[in-house]
Design a protein around this motif. Sequence first.
Motif, PDB file in Angstrom:
ATOM      1  N   ASN A 130       0.841  -1.198   0.000  1.00 35.76           N
ATOM      2  CA  ASN A 130       0.000   0.000   0.000  1.00 35.76           C
ATOM      3  C   ASN A 130       0.874   1.245   0.000  1.00 35.76           C
ATOM      4  O   ASN A 130       1.634   1.473   0.944  1.00 35.76           O
TER       5      ASN A 130
ATOM      6  N   TYR B  94      -7.642   1.447  -1.043  1.00 32.21           N
ATOM      7  CA  TYR B  94      -6.799   1.016   0.063  1.00 32.21           C
ATOM      8  C   TYR B  94      -7.601   0.884   1.356  1.00 32.21           C
ATOM      9  O   TYR B  94      -7.401  -0.050   2.136  1.00 32.21           O
TER      10      TYR B  94
ATOM     11  N   GLN C 265      -3.543   0.880  -9.085  1.00 34.48           N
ATOM     12  CA  GLN C 265      -2.170   1.351  -8.859  1.00 34.48           C
ATOM     13  C   GLN C 265      -1.473   1.615 -10.193  1.00 34.48           C
ATOM     14  O   GLN C 265      -0.813   2.643 -10.366  1.00 34.48           O
TER      15      GLN C 265
END
Length: 220
Positions: A96, A151, A193
């Motif tokens: 993360n 997240y 991402q």
Amino acid sequence: MKNTFARGGIEFLAVFLGIGLSFSVEEWREDAQIKNRLKSDYINIKKDLEKDLPYLERIALEQENAHEKSKLMIEMLRPDSSFNYQNYMKLNDESNGDNTFFGAQSSYDVSVASGRLTYFGNDELSNEIGKIYSHHYYRIHYNGELLDETYSRVVPRLVTGPGINHPLVQKKNLILIRSHNYLAELQLISEIQEIYILRCKWGIDQIKKVIVMLNQAISE
């Protein structure tokens, strides 16, 4: 009589020329002020971009590192791959990215609001600057919010910390890791991402391009 008319004509012409000259001088002064303020705008925008550039590069690198860990986690969950709980949990801790990017655009907003950048600036340069703030920063901010939300809410949170090797914690984590939706959600965050990283890289390239153009405009 003729001398009177001639004198009057000369005086009228002198007054007319004087008025015209004063308008020209005032117009020249206003143009000079606008050019100076526009150059000041360019300098301030350049300063903002030079601050944003290393910040955005750091965020992009941070997210790239996190993305690499996410891809390794996905690889470990494939049926033909060997799974190691300790390694997996270490990757999870690093998967993360902690930060997303928010650029400074107060100098740009001031210049646009004044009309200087839009109406008096170099059209090509104004367009390229506008691409940064109206397109790249907007998309980076949007995708950053999406990434932050992913997240925090989308991917199930494994129990982390010093107690991960406790039998009950390990059992709970393994049940979650092997659950039906976990892999799909992990793949989703990996894709987000990747998109975010691309947005950052495109923004970095545009910032570098505009800084070069601003340097040229300022030096003129």
